[in-house]
Design an enzyme around this catalytic site. Structure first.
Site, PDB file in Angstrom:
ATOM      1  N   LYS A 114       8.144  -3.794   8.955  1.00 48.57           N
ATOM      2  CA  LYS A 114       8.131  -3.548   7.506  1.00 48.57           C
ATOM      3  C   LYS A 114       9.528  -3.685   6.921  1.00 48.57           C
ATOM      4  O   LYS A 114       9.684  -4.158   5.797  1.00 48.57           O
ATOM      5  CB  LYS A 114       7.560  -2.160   7.205  1.00 48.57           C
ATOM      6  CG  LYS A 114       6.058  -2.084   7.381  1.00 48.57           C
ATOM      7  CD  LYS A 114       5.503  -0.789   6.825  1.00 48.57           C
ATOM      8  CE  LYS A 114       4.012  -0.678   7.089  1.00 48.57           C
ATOM      9  NZ  LYS A 114       3.497   0.660   6.757  1.00 48.57           N
ATOM     10  N   LYS A 196      -5.979 -10.658  14.219  1.00 45.60           N
ATOM     11  CA  LYS A 196      -6.795  -9.588  13.669  1.00 45.60           C
ATOM     12  C   LYS A 196      -7.049  -9.854  12.182  1.00 45.60           C
ATOM     13  O   LYS A 196      -6.151 -10.304  11.482  1.00 45.60           O
ATOM     14  CB  LYS A 196      -6.016  -8.282  13.860  1.00 45.60           C
ATOM     15  CG  LYS A 196      -6.774  -7.029  13.561  1.00 45.60           C
ATOM     16  CD  LYS A 196      -5.925  -5.809  13.891  1.00 45.60           C
ATOM     17  CE  LYS A 196      -6.183  -4.756  12.840  1.00 45.60           C
ATOM     18  NZ  LYS A 196      -5.332  -3.597  12.945  1.00 45.60           N
ATOM     19  N   LYS A 199      -5.588  -7.314   5.781  1.00 43.83           N
ATOM     20  CA  LYS A 199      -5.694  -7.194   4.337  1.00 43.83           C
ATOM     21  C   LYS A 199      -4.849  -8.253   3.650  1.00 43.83           C
ATOM     22  O   LYS A 199      -5.067  -8.588   2.510  1.00 43.83           O
ATOM     23  CB  LYS A 199      -5.176  -5.812   3.902  1.00 43.83           C
ATOM     24  CG  LYS A 199      -5.899  -4.671   4.581  1.00 43.83           C
ATOM     25  CD  LYS A 199      -5.548  -3.341   3.951  1.00 43.83           C
ATOM     26  CE  LYS A 199      -4.471  -2.612   4.718  1.00 43.83           C
ATOM     27  NZ  LYS A 199      -4.425  -1.182   4.391  1.00 43.83           N
TER      28      LYS A 199
END
Ligand code: TRP
Length: 332
Positions: A114, A196, A199
């Protein structure tokens, strides 16, 4: 409360949830809510570790609660609340900060990811995220924490912090265990099943959102990548696309993977993909309708949040006052 073991989990009210989140988190919570004393939080304090648009955060927070309930999480069985409504989270996080080393936080892989993605805003909260998450869990003396693989390291640090505190003082916190659910825990991206479903995928056709309408759902499944050959069999190594679709179908149609294979024996990919899309759309439609209905009943939702926060605060308060005593805060 009634002798059941305590289970704790939370979701950030940020982006739209995908069917991968549904399968990995909410559908498991549905099964767990009968057997455990469950706390399901909406982690708005975690959400602000990356910049949020205030109005959007507010509406997504309520939408998340409505979604939990619309999916079948029963407010009579589970304590659902908003993290920022229970001050003990911030209070315990502060104390736990003094039992957590800077080096440990710097090594967290999600923090490093992040920090790289939000280089303009590497704030202290982003680094402290795992300590707040430890506070969430430890306040409720949770035994079990169902989370995805991506949270394994955070859960590990929560255990370390709990053990460290218990060793320095005396047993105070239950040391939580992660429940890393295997069945359908990983739904792959429809365009690249080795990744995966996320979002924020690069290709929006790869992810199906719980808010997608029927036509969108069916279109995305129609475009899903399949594999060479024509057989519809579960073989993740050689047929990752087909296997991923079989997993999705089995969860949304409520069947085992073997039953799903039998349903499609001898059928073509086109028919198969349409059926998977329809199974997902059929399950999402009533959830979306119920979510919309709930969102129009603000009074009901606020009532759930109020009683949820009260109950959460009672439980959390007991743990926090033990901690305050042990560290030597003067009590009146
Ligand atoms: N970090 C979790 C996630 O992004 C959300 C979360 C916050 C959480 N607090 C928690 C999960 C406590 C489990 C327990 O998925």
């Amino acid at each position: 409360m009634d002798g059941k073991k305590v289970l704790y989990s939370a979701i950030q009210p940020t982006n739209n949830l995908t069917i991968g989140n549904y399968v990995g988190a909410i559908s498991n919570w549905l099964k767990l809510q009968n057997d455990y004393d469950c706390f399901f939080a909406i982690a708005d304090m975690h959400a602000i570790t990356v910049r949020q648009e205030p109005a959007a955060l507010r509406s997504k927070t309520l939408a998340m609660l409505a979604l939990y309930i619309a999916c079948g999480i029963d407010p009579a069985k589970c304590c659902m609340y908003i993290q920022s409504h229970v001050p003990a989270h911030a209070e315990l996080a502060w104390v736990l900060n003094t039992f957590t080393y800077v080096g440990e936080m710097e090594r967290m892989t999600q923090y490093k990811d992040k920090a790289a993605r939000h280089a303009e805003n590497v704030n202290m909260g982003l680094m402290d995220y795992p300590v707040l998450m430890a506070a969430d869990i430890l306040l409720y003396q949770a035994q079990f924490v169902p989370v995805g693989e991506d949270q394994r390291q955070h859960l590990e640090i929560a255990r370390d912090i709990a053990q460290r505190f218990n060793n320095i003082y005396s047993p105070t916190f239950t040391v939580p265990e992660g429940l890393f659910l295997k069945v359908g825990a990983k739904i792959g991206d429809l365009q690249d099943p080795s990744k995966k479903m996320s979002k924020s995928a690069e290709n929006p056709n790869g992810s199906v959102f719980l808010s997608d309408d029927r036509d969108t759902v069916i279109r995305k499944f129609r475009r899903a990548v399949t594999d060479s050959g024509s057989e519809i069999v579960f073989d993740p190594a050689n047929k990752p696309g087909v296997s991923n679709l079989l997993t999705v179908y089995s969860v949304f149609a409520g069947k085992t993977v073997e039953e799903a294979e039998r349903d499609f024996a001898g059928k073509g990919y086109g028919e198969f993909k349409l059926a998977v899309g329809e199974a997902v759309a059929d399950r999402l439609a009533p959830v979306q309708a119920e979510q919309a209905r709930l969102l129009s009943d603000r009074e009901y939702l606020n009532g759930i949040l109020k009683s949820g926060a009260e109950r959460a605060a009672r439980t959390a308060g007991r743990t926090l006052s033990k901690v305050y005593k042990k560290v030597g805060f003067y009590q009146i």
